[in-house]
Scaffold this active site. Sequence first.
Site, short mmCIF file in Angstrom:
data_model
loop_
_atom_site.label_atom_id
_atom_site.label_comp_id
_atom_site.label_asym_id
_atom_site.label_seq_id
_atom_site.Cartn_x
_atom_site.Cartn_y
_atom_site.Cartn_z
N TYR A 227 0.82 -1.22 0.00
CA TYR A 227 0.00 0.00 0.00
C TYR A 227 0.86 1.27 0.00
CZ TYR A 227 -3.17 3.72 1.35
OH TYR A 227 -3.84 4.93 1.39
N LYS A 231 1.32 3.99 -3.11
CA LYS A 231 0.94 5.41 -2.97
C LYS A 231 2.14 6.31 -3.27
CE LYS A 231 -2.63 6.84 -1.82
NZ LYS A 231 -3.85 7.12 -2.63
#
EC number: 1.1.1.-
Length: 437
Positions: A227, A231
């Site tokens: 994650y 990002k």
Amino acid sequence: MPVEHSGHQGGPCGKRVGEEGWRLGWSVPGMARREEQAEGDNHLSLAGNERRPALVASLGTLGLWLQDMADSAQAQKLVYLVTGGCGFLGEHVVRMLLQQEPRLRELRIFDLHLGPWLEELKTGPVQVTAIQGDVTQAHEVAAAVAGAHVVIHTAGLVDVFGKASPETIHEVNVQGTKNVIEACVQTGTQFLVYTSSMEVVGPNIKGHPFYRGNEDTPYEAVHRHPYPSSKARAEQLVLEANGRKVRGGLPLVTCALRPTGIYGEGHQIMRDIYYQGLRLGGRLFRAIPASVEHGRVYVGNVAWMHVLVARELQQRPALMGGQVYFCYDKSPYKSYEDFNMEFLGPCGLRLVGTRPLLPYWLLMLLAALNALLQWLLRPLLLYAPLLNPYTLAMANTTFTVSTNKAQRHFGYEPLFSWEESRTRTIRWMQAMDSSAQ
Ligand SMILES: NC(=O)C1=CN([C@@H]2O[C@H](COP(=O)(O)OP(=O)(O)OC[C@H]3O[C@@H](n4cnc5c(N)ncnc54)[C@H](O)[C@@H]3O)[C@@H](O)[C@H]2O)C=CC1
Ligand SMILES: C[C@@H](CO)CCC[C@@H](C)[C@H]1CC[C@H]2[C@@H]3[C@H](O)CC4=CC(=O)CC[C@]4(C)[C@H]3CC[C@]12C
């Protein structure tokens, strides 16, 4: 404590409001301002005409009204696209735009899953276009972006619990963002706001604290989890795209907003923790020392920042293009658990212990056990508890921001005070509780 995602259960919250209450009653402080001001202006113009013959007064009013119509027809010319507009943050951005962006003509909401609440928005003065689509599909993104002046890209796969594969997270967060950038370039959209995350900075895998840092604070940002890695890569792509020529020859202007942990109406993890507490007889057990600060920001203020950035990016492209801004407000610095208690407490939950009840090594062991169970059970079912080695490290590492960059660059001030943010979140939890009973 292994905290599992839960189903609905009744709880001890006192106040009773229907779940839809927070949706239908959605408004922001000062929201009435535009209408009141408009009314006030009318009163003034009428007062000026008071001693003239009635006909003159009526003509004067008609003239003003026509002028108003002409002004608003001219002013309402912008087309905005919000990707992920049906998510937790996305819905707040959508509603905030409708209330705070008077120049809006059309608002496009692009999401994999469209919410039924969109219907209620379609009766307003702004054209609301719901587009069911997937950011990983370049042609769907390009079709949605074509003709938009501004894109607010909030769509993302937020998964730190191992529900989705690393490949899927990368596909949605990185390839999806590439598709959005390319769509802007190909179709001539000039302004792109990206919802990044504090996670692009940290906490890093070494568990270094980031204490009241700002956008310029040096920090070794090293990620392994899919994650934050996704990002960070997506943010980099967005910032590098600043200045690229879009169709028609104008430069693309981009910037990224980095919220810390968002809370507020619609927050799924808060909901899960609440139901977990109910299952444990109204108690939660402290796992993290109270001294570990975790940055939090109210969803309404994050949405407001998006609206402001999108607006001001058009006015100050040279200053704001290619910049990153942490999202911040007046929410207090507290540990993750103590902060949650600000809302869970008034709903009847109690945090047991002034210190962690289990030693850290035991928590680590439980978290590792959860990860192992997840892996073993994967062929049979999805086991995705809140506690895993990554979430434990996140909750157990100080990460807070203290900055005024958004205020300096585009005049941001939080729209919601801490008291208001807290009250709204509590009301939502109470409404959730009553609808579950
Ligand atoms: N929740 C938080 O604490 C924080 C969230 N963020 C970022 O804010 C953004 C929004 O997050 P949340 O609202 O919390 O998550 P969310 O899961 O509630 O919303 C994400 C939305 O994106 C949509 N979406 C997912 N995959 C898609 C796809 N392939 N195509 C089209 N739409 C897709 C989902 O359907 C959902 O409506 C994300 O980019 C996230 O990384 C950043 C910092 C903190
Ligand atoms: C150890 C448990 C004992 O009570 C508590 C576990 C809490 C975790 C589930 C959360 C702690 C920190 C959260 C993350 C943080 O707020 C930053 C985030 C930014 C994002 O961009 C997405 C959400 C999140 C990763 C958020 C997710 C939940 C926590 C890991």
